[in-house]
Design a protein around this motif. Structure first.
Motif, PDB file in Angstrom:
ATOM      1  N   PHE A 127     -17.420  34.941 -43.431  1.00 24.39           N
ATOM      2  CA  PHE A 127     -18.380  35.009 -42.302  1.00 24.39           C
ATOM      3  C   PHE A 127     -19.283  33.914 -41.849  1.00 24.39           C
ATOM      4  O   PHE A 127     -20.119  34.137 -41.307  1.00 24.39           O
ATOM      5  N   SER A 128     -19.361  32.922 -42.616  1.00 22.36           N
ATOM      6  CA  SER A 128     -20.172  31.668 -42.788  1.00 22.36           C
ATOM      7  C   SER A 128     -19.772  30.890 -41.714  1.00 22.36           C
ATOM      8  O   SER A 128     -18.486  30.934 -41.043  1.00 22.36           O
ATOM      9  N   ASP A 129     -20.771  30.081 -41.177  1.00 19.77           N
ATOM     10  CA  ASP A 129     -20.013  29.019 -40.184  1.00 19.77           C
ATOM     11  C   ASP A 129     -19.041  28.154 -40.545  1.00 19.77           C
ATOM     12  O   ASP A 129     -18.309  27.625 -39.997  1.00 19.77           O
ATOM     13  N   LYS A 130     -19.162  27.639 -41.823  1.00 16.07           N
ATOM     14  CA  LYS A 130     -17.996  27.165 -42.406  1.00 16.07           C
ATOM     15  C   LYS A 130     -16.704  27.395 -42.052  1.00 16.07           C
ATOM     16  O   LYS A 130     -15.881  26.973 -41.663  1.00 16.07           O
ATOM     17  N   ALA A 131     -16.612  28.755 -42.458  1.00 16.03           N
ATOM     18  CA  ALA A 131     -15.312  29.811 -42.403  1.00 16.03           C
ATOM     19  C   ALA A 131     -14.904  30.011 -40.745  1.00 16.03           C
ATOM     20  O   ALA A 131     -13.845  29.617 -40.472  1.00 16.03           O
ATOM     21  N   LEU A 132     -15.895  30.004 -40.015  1.00 12.82           N
ATOM     22  CA  LEU A 132     -15.526  30.121 -38.669  1.00 12.82           C
ATOM     23  C   LEU A 132     -15.121  28.685 -38.037  1.00 12.82           C
ATOM     24  O   LEU A 132     -14.162  28.955 -37.014  1.00 12.82           O
ATOM     25  N   ARG A 133     -15.446  27.670 -38.725  1.00 17.05           N
ATOM     26  CA  ARG A 133     -14.885  26.455 -37.960  1.00 17.05           C
ATOM     27  C   ARG A 133     -13.768  26.299 -38.541  1.00 17.05           C
ATOM     28  O   ARG A 133     -12.839  25.809 -37.615  1.00 17.05           O
ATOM     29  N   GLU A 134     -13.328  26.855 -39.587  1.00 20.08           N
ATOM     30  CA  GLU A 134     -11.782  26.849 -39.971  1.00 20.08           C
ATOM     31  C   GLU A 134     -11.207  27.637 -39.347  1.00 20.08           C
ATOM     32  O   GLU A 134      -9.958  27.357 -39.400  1.00 20.08           O
ATOM     33  N   GLN A 135     -11.434  28.802 -39.031  1.00 19.71           N
ATOM     34  CA  GLN A 135     -10.747  29.682 -38.208  1.00 19.71           C
ATOM     35  C   GLN A 135     -10.679  29.471 -36.758  1.00 19.71           C
ATOM     36  O   GLN A 135      -9.911  30.141 -36.130  1.00 19.71           O
ATOM     37  N   GLU A 136     -11.308  28.258 -36.127  1.00 20.59           N
ATOM     38  CA  GLU A 136     -11.291  28.226 -34.875  1.00 20.59           C
ATOM     39  C   GLU A 136      -9.988  28.101 -34.173  1.00 20.59           C
ATOM     40  O   GLU A 136      -9.918  28.747 -33.005  1.00 20.59           O
ATOM     41  N   PRO A 137      -8.924  27.564 -34.843  1.00 21.17           N
ATOM     42  CA  PRO A 137      -7.711  27.480 -34.046  1.00 21.17           C
ATOM     43  C   PRO A 137      -7.158  28.578 -34.024  1.00 21.17           C
ATOM     44  O   PRO A 137      -6.314  29.004 -32.899  1.00 21.17           O
ATOM     45  N   LEU A 138      -7.116  29.680 -34.746  1.00 23.84           N
ATOM     46  CA  LEU A 138      -6.985  31.000 -34.795  1.00 23.84           C
ATOM     47  C   LEU A 138      -7.570  31.580 -33.486  1.00 23.84           C
ATOM     48  O   LEU A 138      -6.782  32.292 -32.629  1.00 23.84           O
ATOM     49  N   PHE A 139      -8.751  31.484 -33.290  1.00 23.04           N
ATOM     50  CA  PHE A 139      -9.746  32.075 -32.091  1.00 23.04           C
ATOM     51  C   PHE A 139      -9.059  31.561 -30.640  1.00 23.04           C
ATOM     52  O   PHE A 139      -8.788  32.156 -29.934  1.00 23.04           O
ATOM     53  N   ARG A 140      -8.869  30.162 -30.914  1.00 16.26           N
ATOM     54  CA  ARG A 140      -8.127  29.533 -29.674  1.00 16.26           C
ATOM     55  C   ARG A 140      -6.960  29.864 -29.450  1.00 16.26           C
ATOM     56  O   ARG A 140      -6.512  30.111 -28.293  1.00 16.26           O
ATOM     57  N   LYS A 141      -5.995  30.277 -30.353  1.00 14.22           N
ATOM     58  CA  LYS A 141      -4.704  30.697 -30.165  1.00 14.22           C
ATOM     59  C   LYS A 141      -4.682  31.932 -29.230  1.00 14.22           C
ATOM     60  O   LYS A 141      -3.977  31.806 -28.367  1.00 14.22           O
ATOM     61  N   TYR A 142      -5.601  32.926 -29.929  1.00 15.57           N
ATOM     62  CA  TYR A 142      -5.444  33.953 -29.038  1.00 15.57           C
ATOM     63  C   TYR A 142      -6.227  33.955 -27.555  1.00 15.57           C
ATOM     64  O   TYR A 142      -5.833  34.804 -26.636  1.00 15.57           O
ATOM     65  N   VAL A 143      -7.440  33.339 -27.577  1.00 12.13           N
ATOM     66  CA  VAL A 143      -7.997  33.194 -26.251  1.00 12.13           C
ATOM     67  C   VAL A 143      -7.153  32.378 -25.170  1.00 12.13           C
ATOM     68  O   VAL A 143      -7.190  32.909 -23.928  1.00 12.13           O
ATOM     69  N   ASN A 144      -6.441  31.313 -25.579  1.00 14.80           N
ATOM     70  CA  ASN A 144      -5.343  30.588 -25.027  1.00 14.80           C
ATOM     71  C   ASN A 144      -4.343  31.832 -24.266  1.00 14.80           C
ATOM     72  O   ASN A 144      -3.871  31.759 -23.280  1.00 14.80           O
ATOM     73  N   LEU A 145      -3.893  32.590 -25.164  1.00 13.58           N
ATOM     74  CA  LEU A 145      -2.805  33.522 -24.983  1.00 13.58           C
ATOM     75  C   LEU A 145      -3.428  34.461 -23.676  1.00 13.58           C
ATOM     76  O   LEU A 145      -2.800  35.106 -22.925  1.00 13.58           O
ATOM     77  N   LEU A 146      -4.741  35.020 -23.839  1.00 10.31           N
ATOM     78  CA  LEU A 146      -5.374  35.809 -22.904  1.00 10.31           C
ATOM     79  C   LEU A 146      -5.339  35.248 -21.504  1.00 10.31           C
ATOM     80  O   LEU A 146      -4.860  35.949 -20.591  1.00 10.31           O
ATOM     81  N   ILE A 147      -5.742  33.964 -21.480  1.00 16.44           N
ATOM     82  CA  ILE A 147      -5.722  33.150 -20.138  1.00 16.44           C
ATOM     83  C   ILE A 147      -4.146  33.120 -19.759  1.00 16.44           C
ATOM     84  O   ILE A 147      -3.986  33.255 -18.330  1.00 16.44           O
ATOM     85  N   HIS A 148      -3.321  32.936 -20.585  1.00 15.27           N
ATOM     86  CA  HIS A 148      -1.829  32.744 -20.042  1.00 15.27           C
ATOM     87  C   HIS A 148      -1.329  34.137 -19.696  1.00 15.27           C
ATOM     88  O   HIS A 148      -0.713  34.359 -18.436  1.00 15.27           O
TER      89      HIS A 148
END
Length: 483
Positions: A127-148
């Motif tokens: 749950f560190s900031d470093k891990a969250l930066r690594e996980q950003e593509p996964l977050f963006r994938k689902y948020v983009n799907l939400l918009i779609h």
């Protein structure tokens, strides 16, 4: 029967006038018996009741014979903080925090400080900031799907109201399902709740009622006798669903940047047992999903109820990014008004609005300047604290400017605001929650204009069973640019 009544009457008199807590303010009927508090809890009225009591009696209220609620910011330090010189810390109330179905504890429920610290060390990297930066593509994938998916709904019927609560829930469950289990839940794809996710919502209310009864020993045996097998089975089904998927994920040989990849990097012998992993996974799927979706729902509602605030935020977001793909976690963290709106929503509509009970250690403790005897249940009531006139000017109004240095709010007691709790057991997912809520809201507001349906004016008036029992929040979306 007459003898029993006399015994109870004698006990009530003792509780009101002779009990060690008799000096603390509060209604006599609550001092006499635990039944008023129990009734408020099982009917979902506890937040309104507790807030009213604090409005009447002040920062410290005796809400039950052996239970005290606080809205004084000092209570965060005295109850939840490091207690220098104390023989032991205040333990989590065992009736409120119970172990998982398999008997193991998560980092949320662990009663022992050493076990909690061990579990927290294991998960801190995930749950560190470093891990969250690594996980950003996964977050963006689902948020983009939400918009779609929102755009597809508008193609079907541009004027049809959309329940934004559901869409936020679909997104947060998909994100954490992928992070926790390494496989999608596909709620956004299907635009409906799976039976397991629906089961989670059904179980939260039941769990609140059961934990309430566990805090009242006279009901415990009755509860065990009358508890329907179907409710016990629902709790077990939720746990087994989570644990089965953790087993599948752990069997994979993958380096994907999810929670378990980072957990498994820990030195052998200092990590978690399989049972503890399963217990934590079950907790994450509630603590890391429903709470973030709740905050987003509340934030959207308050923005729509305050058009000038919404306009100011939209201007900030759309002015900061030339294209949708420019919206990143790092860039969003720099938007001052966006962060202020999130803070104000957390104040007005905290996802966990009730107090998180602790038990005073045997030697007693000084809390907010007064001695409290050992064995007393104590907590800071979050919603009541956030809505206290003594803590916040215009306490019932949504005004993000209080978080941007506006001199009108210089007297606000900002330390009293602790939506993720305080001290060594505060929420480990705080950074993830902020990143996720900023990304989801900003993507929605960058792509759409929102209008609130008039029937939603009183949306925030909700019952609470540990978490808010959210109503549908119906909004109209209008695209502001093409896909």
């Amino acid at each position: 029967m007459t003898t029993l009544f006399r015994v109870r009457k004698s006990k009530w008199v003792y509780n009101v006038y002779l009990h060690p807590l008799s000096k603390y303010p509060g209604p006599k009927f609550a001092a006499a018996s635990r039944l008023p508090l129990a009734w408020a809890l099982v009917t979902g009225n506890n937040i309104r009741w507790t807030t009213h009591l604090h409005d009447v009696y002040g920062h410290v209220v005796r809400v039950a014979p052996n239970e005290i609620s606080y809205t004084d910011g000092q209570g965060w330090k005295d109850i939840y903080g490091h207690r220098i010189g104390a023989k032991s810390s205040m333990t989590k109330h065992p009736g409120f925090y119970s172990s998982a179905v398999n008997g193991a504890h998560s980092i949320v429920t662990a009663p022992d400080d050493a076990d909690h610290a061990r579990g927290r060390r294991v998960f801190s990297n995930a749950f560190s900031d470093k891990a969250l930066r690594e996980q950003e593509p996964l977050f963006r994938k689902y948020v983009n799907l939400l918009i779609h998916k929102l755009r597809l709904k508008l193609q079907d019927d541009p004027n049809k109201p959309i329940n934004i609560v559901n869409m936020y829930n679909f997104t947060t469950f998909d994100v954490l399902g992928d992070l926790t289990f390494g496989e999608p839940l596909q709620l956004l794809e299907t635009s409906e709740y799976t039976p397991w996710v629906a089961l989670i919502f059904d179980s939260i209310k039941a769990a609140t009622i059961f934990s309430t009864l566990r805090r009242f020993p006279i009901f415990e045996n009755l509860m065990k006798a009358l508890l329907p097998k179907s409710l016990r089975q629902k709790r077990r089904e939720h746990f087994e669903y989570a644990s089965d998927r953790v087993k599948r994920r752990l069997a994979q040989d993958t380096k994907r940047p999810d929670i378990w990849t980072l957990v498994l990097r820990q030195v052998e012998g200092k990590g978690l047992s399989d049972e503890e992993m399963h217990a934590n996974a079950a907790v994450f799927m509630i603590a890391g999903t429903e709470t973030t979706a709740t905050l987003l729902s509340g934030l959207t509602y308050f923005l729509l109820k305050n058009p000038s605030t919404m306009a100011k935020l939209v201007t900030e977001i759309r002015g900061a990014f030339a294209a949708d793909e420019d919206i990143t976690i790092e860039a969003l963290a720099r938007l001052e008004y966006l962060t202020a709106c999130c803070e104000e929503a957390l104040r007005m509509y905290p996802p966990v609005p009730a107090g998180m009970p602790r038990v005073v250690s045997s030697e007693g403790a000084i809390i907010c300047g007064n001695f409290v005897p050992g064995g007393t249940t104590v907590y800071v009531s979050i919603f009541a604290t956030n809505h206290s006139e003594a803590n916040f000017k215009h306490h019932n109004s949504f005004i993000p400017e209080r978080w941007t240095g506006d001199e009108r709010f210089a007297s606000d007691n900002k330390f009293a605001f602790q939506p993720f709790s305080y001290g060594p057991r505060n929420c480990i997912g705080k950074n993830m929650a902020y990143h996720e809520m900023r990304l989801i809201l900003s993507k929605v507001l960058w792509n759409f204009n929102l209008t609130l349906f008039s029937e939603m004016d009183d949306w925030a008036h909700q019952d609470v069973f540990t978490l808010w029992q959210k109503h549908p929040l119906m909004v109209k979306l209008t695209p502001v640019r093409g896909p």
